[in-house]
Design an enzyme around this catalytic site. Structure first.
Site, PDB file in Angstrom:
ATOM      1  N   CYS A  24       0.871  -1.175   0.000  1.00 52.68           N
ATOM      2  CA  CYS A  24       0.000   0.000   0.000  1.00 52.68           C
ATOM      3  C   CYS A  24       0.908   1.225   0.000  1.00 52.68           C
ATOM      4  CB  CYS A  24      -0.935  -0.027   1.209  1.00 52.68           C
ATOM      5  SG  CYS A  24      -0.084   0.053   2.798  1.00 52.68           S
ATOM      6  N   GLY A  25       0.455   2.317   0.555  1.00 51.08           N
ATOM      7  CA  GLY A  25       1.264   3.526   0.585  1.00 51.08           C
ATOM      8  C   GLY A  25       2.359   3.512   1.630  1.00 51.08           C
TER       9      GLY A  25
END
Length: 126
Positions: A74-75
């Site tokens: 993800c981020g």
């Protein structure tokens, strides 16, 4: 170095960016982005699949094998860990995710696909 822990009756491995990059370059993992479609459209690791957290269904992920395990990202590593836990809670035996997420991937100088603001097309970065 990868760290593995028992979570929800399964095995969760947290991998470094360097480990993920090496395995991905050798086509030895399936890399799946769990960010939003908008985040993915703006920039993502080239060739990574998308399974957004908002509709994440462990049963719909590709079948993994010992030869080609799934690695989520993800981020920052927070959402991919949560989705890894959800995957294990659904009864699957093992999953991995990338520590530091896409931010760490970019900070390490690894390539990715970004959006050209003039055309909207994906272009290799950096």
């Amino acid at each position: 170095m990868a760290e593995t822990e028992a979570v929800n009756g399964g095995s969760l491995t947290t991998m470094s960016v360097e480990e993920v990059k090496a395995l991905y370059d050798e086509n030895r993992i399936v890399l799946i982005d769990v960010r939003t479609p908008a985040e993915y459209a703006f920039e993502h690791i080239g060739g990574a699949l998308l399974a957004p957290m908002s509709g994440f269904d462990p049963a719909r992920l590709p079948t993994q094998s010992d030869d080609r395990p799934i690695v989520l990202y993800c981020g920052s590593g927070m959402r991919s860990r949560k989705m890894s836990e959800k995957y294990l809670a659904a009864g699957f035996g093992k999953i991995a995710h990338m520590a530091g997420g896409f931010g760490a991937w970019k900070q390490s100088g690894n390539g990715f696909l970004g959006t050209d603001p003039a055309t909207g097309a994906h272009v290799p970065r950096p």
